[in-house]
Design an enzyme around this catalytic site. Structure first.
Site, short mmCIF file in Angstrom:
data_model
loop_
_atom_site.label_atom_id
_atom_site.label_comp_id
_atom_site.label_asym_id
_atom_site.label_seq_id
_atom_site.Cartn_x
_atom_site.Cartn_y
_atom_site.Cartn_z
N HIS A 84 -15.14 40.13 18.34
CA HIS A 84 -16.33 39.56 18.28
C HIS A 84 -16.68 38.43 17.56
O HIS A 84 -17.17 37.31 18.26
CB HIS A 84 -17.41 40.82 17.57
CG HIS A 84 -18.82 40.50 17.83
ND1 HIS A 84 -19.68 40.84 18.69
CD2 HIS A 84 -19.71 39.60 17.01
CE1 HIS A 84 -20.88 40.37 18.61
NE2 HIS A 84 -21.07 39.49 17.52
N GLU A 85 -16.14 38.12 16.61
CA GLU A 85 -16.37 36.97 15.76
C GLU A 85 -15.45 35.74 16.26
O GLU A 85 -15.96 34.55 16.53
CB GLU A 85 -16.08 37.00 14.20
CG GLU A 85 -16.96 38.07 13.53
CD GLU A 85 -18.43 37.86 13.60
OE1 GLU A 85 -18.66 36.58 13.78
OE2 GLU A 85 -19.10 38.66 13.55
N HIS B 177 -17.54 34.13 19.18
CA HIS B 177 -18.37 32.94 18.49
C HIS B 177 -17.55 31.75 18.22
O HIS B 177 -18.05 30.68 18.60
CB HIS B 177 -19.02 33.53 17.54
CG HIS B 177 -20.17 34.77 17.48
ND1 HIS B 177 -20.93 34.58 18.56
CD2 HIS B 177 -20.21 35.91 16.85
CE1 HIS B 177 -21.68 35.76 18.67
NE2 HIS B 177 -21.15 36.40 17.53
#
Length: 455
Positions: free
Chosen positions: A21-22, A25
């Site tokens: 997920h990170e 980003h």
């Protein structure tokens, strides 16, 4: 499950999903020319830190329940004139939105990869043969019979119980009528429907689906031969071992594993005499049966022994879903779509009260599920990772301040009004977001605690 399996499985699971997920980003921010200051897996005190050649501070922190990517932003950083174009809040709104949705999007991409690998490896399961039918239930009224095999639910063909359960739930929350097709023992197929009356949400509670529909899983009459014994449980303390055949218990002849299970479940905390056949010799054992509790609070006996499946008969009830490396790609995308739509529908129905809030799971249950999945083989663990990754992606897209979806709403509002929201408005939004998240976490922890004391 041993805590030495549960804890590492939980940490690895959360670490993988948060990293994915990170990284979404992080990767998109870098591609769009935004300066990233920090990439952290976990919260709290750092246990590992490194500054890369790219100037990014990489951290692994002590609390493995999340992570974050800190970007240059003039709202909380000193931004020099030279760095003006590198700041997140100075980028065009579409670029900011792209960075925010990248995390959830990478969770969906990861789910596709996990499903693809799962299908290439092969997903083992049991064919959905129906067991006992309870009178005056939807299954009885639909004319279902023991040993009927479910082959279709709604518009989905199903080959295993995993697929059948997902399809049953999907149809159940859409309508109180579940169309299905079964293969009879005679070889003919029959179409029927399960018509649900009463409170549908009761059937969506954990472990309530089968009892609510009025049938259980068919269990073939396997011989009562022990396949494995769990260390420290009643069977182990009594000296039972793999390969032992249960001959009788308390003078009652035991002809099948199902009969043995029924005997044990009815005698929690009782001390019984058991006769086993081992290497041609009959041995008498004394065993004090342990206990556990079902989801509805019923106390049943437990000894910690598993059956030895006879290979020649077991294959009749076993199915493996497998695809080639190319065919597995559309199958993985279809699985992502199926589970994503089901997750969204379940969440929406929870808000309207049509699906039980007991389905909200907290870190304790997730840890337990992770341990079970990791112990059940690569395919099962990949399936668990994919489902959890989809849930994480959808959760983060909710329009709640503090989540990616809430931040996207802020960017859209800024684009409409032509200027950023005031600090007062953002603070109010954060307070509302914290309240909503605490409420969600409260339900999750309540369900976890209830599960611990009622199992």
């Amino acid at each position: 499950m041993s805590i030495w399996i549960i804890i590492p499985a939980f940490i690895v699971t959360i670490g993988i999903l948060v990293s994915v997920h990170e990284f979404g980003h992080f990767w998109v921010a870098r591609k769009l020319g935004i300066r990233v200051l920090r990439f952290s897996i976990g919260f709290g005190k750092p246990i590992w830190r490194k500054v890369g050649s790219d100037g990014v501070e990489y951290l692994i922190s002590a609390i493995p329940l999340g992570g974050y990517v800190k970007m240059l932003d003039s709202r909380d950083c000193n931004v020099t004139p030279e760095e003006h174009d590198l700041a997140f809040n100075h980028k065009p709104i579409p670029s900011r939105i792209a960075v925010l949705v990248a995390g959830p999007l990478f969770n969906f991409f990861f789910a596709i990869f996990a499903y693809w690998l799962m299908f290439v490896i092969g997903v083992p399961g049991l064919k959905p043969y129906i067991g006992n039918i309870t009178e005056e239930t939807p299954a009885a009224r639909a004319g279902l019979e023991s040993q009927d095999q479910i082959v279709r639910v709604g518009d989905r063909d199903v080959a295993t119980w995993d697929g059948a359960i997902i399809a049953l739930l999907d149809e159940l929350i859409d309508d109180a009528v579940i169309p299905m097709r079964v293969l009879k023992q005679s070889g003919s197929e029959r179409d029927t429907s399960l018509v649900i009356t009463g409170d549908v949400s009761k059937l969506t509670e954990p472990n309530a689906l089968f009892s609510g529909l009025g049938f259980d899983v068919y269990r073939p009459p396997w011989p009562a031969v022990v396949g494995s014994v769990e260390a420290g449980r009643a069977a182990d303390r009594a000296g039972l071992a793999a390969g032992d055949k249960i001959v009788s218990a308390e003078g009652e002849a035991i002809d099948s594993w199902n009969q043995w299970v029924t005997f044990i479940r009815a005698r929690a905390n009782e001390t019984v005499s058991v006769e086993v056949l081992r290497g041609g010799s009959r041995i008498l054992k004394s065993m004090t049966i342990g206990e556990t509790q079902t989801q509805d609070g019923q106390t049943i006996g437990l000894i910690g022994a598993r059956v030895e499946y006879p290979t020649e008969t077991f294959e009749q009830y076993r199915a493996v879903r497998r695809h080639g490396m190319v065919d597995a790609v559309p199958a993985a995308v279809a699985e992502l779509w199926k589970m994503s739509t089901l997750t969204v529908k379940m969440f929406g129905k929870m808000l309207s009260g049509q699906v039980s809030l007991k389905n909200i799971t907290g870190p304790v249950r997730i840890a337990e599920f992770a341990g079970v999945a990791a112990s059940s083989g690569a395919a099962r663990y990949l399936n668990f990772l994919a489902i959890l990754s989809i849930s994480l992606g959808i959760l983060n897209l909710l329009p709640i301040p503090m989540l990616d979806g809430g931040q996207v709403v802020y960017q859209v509002v800024e684009g409409i009004k032509g200027s950023p929201l005031s600090q007062k408005a953002e603070l109010l939004g954060q307070q509302v977001g914290i309240l909503l998240l605490l409420t969600l976490m409260g339900f999750a922890f309540y369900n976890d605690i209830t599960h611990i004391f009622l199992r």
